[in-house]
Design an enzyme around this catalytic site. Structure first.
Site, mmCIF file in Angstrom:
data_model
loop_
_atom_site.group_PDB
_atom_site.id
_atom_site.type_symbol
_atom_site.label_atom_id
_atom_site.label_comp_id
_atom_site.label_asym_id
_atom_site.label_seq_id
_atom_site.Cartn_x
_atom_site.Cartn_y
_atom_site.Cartn_z
ATOM 1 N N THR A 197 -12.879 -26.003 55.814
ATOM 2 C CA THR A 197 -14.070 -26.166 56.539
ATOM 3 C C THR A 197 -14.816 -24.891 56.397
ATOM 4 O OG1 THR A 197 -13.554 -25.868 58.772
ATOM 5 C CG2 THR A 197 -13.160 -28.059 57.762
ATOM 6 N N CYS A 198 -16.045 -24.643 57.023
ATOM 7 C CA CYS A 198 -16.709 -23.565 57.414
ATOM 8 C C CYS A 198 -15.738 -22.629 58.279
ATOM 9 C CB CYS A 198 -18.166 -23.615 57.795
ATOM 10 S SG CYS A 198 -18.059 -24.409 59.561
ATOM 11 N N SER B 213 -23.493 -31.897 53.060
ATOM 12 C CA SER B 213 -23.513 -32.470 54.341
ATOM 13 C C SER B 213 -23.979 -31.722 55.457
ATOM 14 C CB SER B 213 -22.154 -32.824 54.388
ATOM 15 O OG SER B 213 -21.404 -31.726 54.554
ATOM 16 N N HIS C 278 -1.349 -30.135 65.873
ATOM 17 C CA HIS C 278 -2.205 -29.379 65.234
ATOM 18 C C HIS C 278 -3.366 -30.097 64.812
ATOM 19 C CE1 HIS C 278 -4.435 -26.084 63.732
ATOM 20 N NE2 HIS C 278 -4.552 -26.611 62.541
ATOM 21 N N GLY D 67 -30.089 -25.599 50.701
ATOM 22 C CA GLY D 67 -29.032 -26.400 50.530
ATOM 23 C C GLY D 67 -29.117 -28.029 50.573
ATOM 24 N N SER E 99 -12.044 -26.745 67.336
ATOM 25 C CA SER E 99 -13.314 -26.687 66.624
ATOM 26 C C SER E 99 -13.953 -25.421 67.477
ATOM 27 C CB SER E 99 -14.362 -27.702 66.734
ATOM 28 O OG SER E 99 -13.743 -28.850 65.922
ATOM 29 N N GLN F 31 -18.045 -33.715 63.191
ATOM 30 C CA GLN F 31 -18.133 -33.308 61.895
ATOM 31 C C GLN F 31 -16.717 -33.142 61.112
ATOM 32 O OE1 GLN F 31 -21.124 -30.476 60.724
ATOM 33 N NE2 GLN F 31 -22.093 -30.605 62.582
#
Length: 579
Positions: A49-50, A195, A99, A192, A109, A116
């Site tokens: 992920t980011c 999603s 985890h 962009g 997060s 998300q």
């Protein structure tokens, strides 16, 4: 086999490292293939992920697995292993399950409770399934993680503890103001069409922006997103699509821009942002107040009633390091520059300085030494030098100069960069008239976010689910052995019935069926209690050895047990599917 996860996230690594280690779609596929091809691993899945990159695997050796997974992450991310290793974390068995369940619930997060991550976990599982790198363990693990995440969001108020990264980013852009009031009437540019960008566009539309312009390298995807926004029932926003080469011009007209692309380089450079601001306002986007003209600071000091320090090169005697005459207006002795100069003198220079001071000076130090004259001056200088030698500095004799901060102008352009690696040049942070919020600043802003009581409830759910998952996996581990045992017992019964028919050839069908059923009932009753009990024991922590004990006691063929496992895995593969 055992579950192992090796990874790094915003909690373990700085954004600069995460940025360099990010994996595009092609790199993720290659990483999965290379992982299952490696000796210690039988299954693999990548969660990227980011703000995290994690590699999950079913391994048969812990230390070899950690070494192999770490090496593979370094190879495919392009960050050297020595540089990457300090930022890696490792979770094994139940800790690895805990985890992933925590990640699925949003507890790990950047913005606690954001939902998300569930979609990203689902995509990760689908990718591993398509490549056939996810077997029974990872299929069970990821599908259960999705169920745990959904349970946490439905049974608790974890959604109140945090929000999506997009919403949190917009709150940071608005500097604490109500997002809807801040966004109303603004023109937005979304760069962009993935999603995250789609979510940002939808959030801006619901917030009340007047116009959304979507730019994407694939123009058809930009058109599709713009059409969805325009046709939405809950908004009346005007949306249109533009090609990527139109971004500079659109940025000149935009009030807020959100960028989240898969580009490996910068999408918006500092020069491009400067040009857009200049094109919008007619004035250049200057550096921040840190580089303001010193004359502004000096004027503020004069207004505060302070005497400015003498210039460094204003000494009356070119051989004297101090301008003794210029400090007469300072009531408390030497200036800061004078004290620093004295602190740096050696003994010979001090003696010479004493001779200069004895020659006459306008600085009145009689209150300090208790008497006047050359001896008093020399003793005072000697005392200052001794203090510098003892404590390393001269005690401050004046009030510190006030620090004057030049206010930063209100921004005319708001930028939200949600990409990893970054789309917007970090140098934009220093531009006046622009407010940039990126992954790094979001991490800083969310570091001290208060934890709600709902978070504790989610943690209890995670703990219970980890226990249940571990018990189910341990019980499932012994199932092939139990099935093999019952299969062996059925073969024994069939053999004995065949032998009985040979010895009693005149046995009619009715009696043969009755005898067969009786023998089977006896065998089932003898095996029932041991098999039920061994499943219970195997489900407890440390119960993995019961399968080996059962195989040894009943002399079960290892290949028979393995064939049962393969058959079950084949059935699981056929019936798989994300929850």
């Amino acid at each position: 086999m055992s579950l192992l996860v090796v990874g790094l996230s915003h909690r373990s690594a700085p954004v600069s490292v995460l940025e360099r280690a990010s994996l595009n779609a092609g790199a993720q596929l290659k990483l999965l293939q290379d992982t299952v091809a490696a000796e210690p691993a039988a299954e693999a899945a990548v969660l990227a992920t980011c703000n995290r990159i994690e590699l999950y695997a079913d391994v048969d050796k812990f230390h070899a697995g950690v070494a192999e997974l770490s090496t593979l992450l370094a190879q495919h991310s392009g960050v050297g292993l020595e540089e990457l290793t300090p930022y890696l974390y490792v979770h094994y068995e139940d800790r690895a399950v805990h985890h992933l369940f925590s990640v699925a619930c949003g507890l790990d997060s950047m913005v606690v409770g954001e939902g998300q991550i569930l979609g990203q976990i689902k995509d990760s599982l689908a990718r591993a399934q398509d490549l056939h790198t996810a077997g029974r363990l990872l299929n069970d693990l990821f599908q259960q993680a999705l169920r745990v995440g959904k349970r946490a969001h439905s049974e608790t108020g974890i959604d109140r503890a945090g929000q999506s990264l997009v919403t949190f980013g917009l709150e940071q852009l608005s500097a604490g103001a109500d997002v809807q009031q801040w966004a109303r009437g603004k023109r937005a540019l979304v760069i962009g069409a993935g999603s995250m960008s789609s979510l940002a566009a939808a959030t801006l539309a619901r917030a009340g922006v007047a116009e959304i312009v979507v730019a994407n390298r694939t123009f058809e995807r930009a058109e599709r997103l713009a059409r969805i926004l325009s046709e939405g029932d809950d908004t009346d926003v005007l949306a249109r699509a533009v090609p990527m080469d139109s971004v500079p011009g659109e940025l000149t007209r935009a009030d807020v821009a959100v960028s989240c692309t898969g580009a490996t380089g910068l999408v918006l450079t500092a020069d491009a942002v400067v040009a857009s601001v200049q094109g919008r306002t007619g004035a250049p986007a200057l550096e921040d107040a840190a580089g303001a003209d010193t004359a502004v600071r000096e004027a503020a000091v004069r207004e505060a009633g302070e005497t400015p320090l003498p210039g460094a090169g204003s000494a009356a005697d070119e051989n004297c390091p101090l301008d003794l005459s210029s400090v007469s207006s300072v009531p408390s002795g030497f200036s800061v520059m004078g004290e620093a100069a004295v602190a740096g003198m050696d003994a010979a220079t001090l003696e010479q300085h004493g001779a200069w001071a004895a020659g006459g000076t306008a600085v009145d130090r009689t209150r300090e030494a208790g008497r006047s004259g050359p001896e008093a001056d020399t003793e005072l200088i000697g005392a200052l030098a001794a203090t510098a030698t003892r404590v390393g500095r001269i005690p401050e004799r004046r009030r510190p100069e006030p620090v004057v901060e030049v206010p930063r102008p209100e921004p005319v352009l708001f930028l939200l960069d949600l990409a990893m690696p970054r789309d917007v040049d970090a140098a934009v942070h220093r531009l006046a008239g622009v407010r940039l919020v990126d992954i790094e600043s979001l991490a800083d802003a969310s570091a001290d976010a208060p934890m709600a009581a709902d978070v504790d409830m989610v943690r209890r759910i995670v703990a219970d689910e980890v226990t249940a998952f571990g018990a189910a996996q341990r019980a499932a581990h012994i199932t092939p052995t139990v099935v093999a045992l019952r299969s062996m017992a059925a073969d024994v019964v069939a053999g004995e019935i065949a032998r009985l028919e040979g010895r009693l050839p005149g046995l009619d069908d009715k009696h043969r069926a009755e005898i067969t059923q009786t023998v089977k009932r006896v065998v089932d009753k003898l095996l029932h209690a041991p098999t039920v009990r061994v499943k219970q024991l195997a489900a407890e922590p440390g119960g993995a050895g019961y399968a080996d004990a059962l195989r040894t006691l009943f002399d079960l063929d290892q290949e028979t047990v393995a064939s049962v496992s393969r058959a079950e895995n084949s059935t699981t593969e056929k019936n798989r599917g994300p929850a």
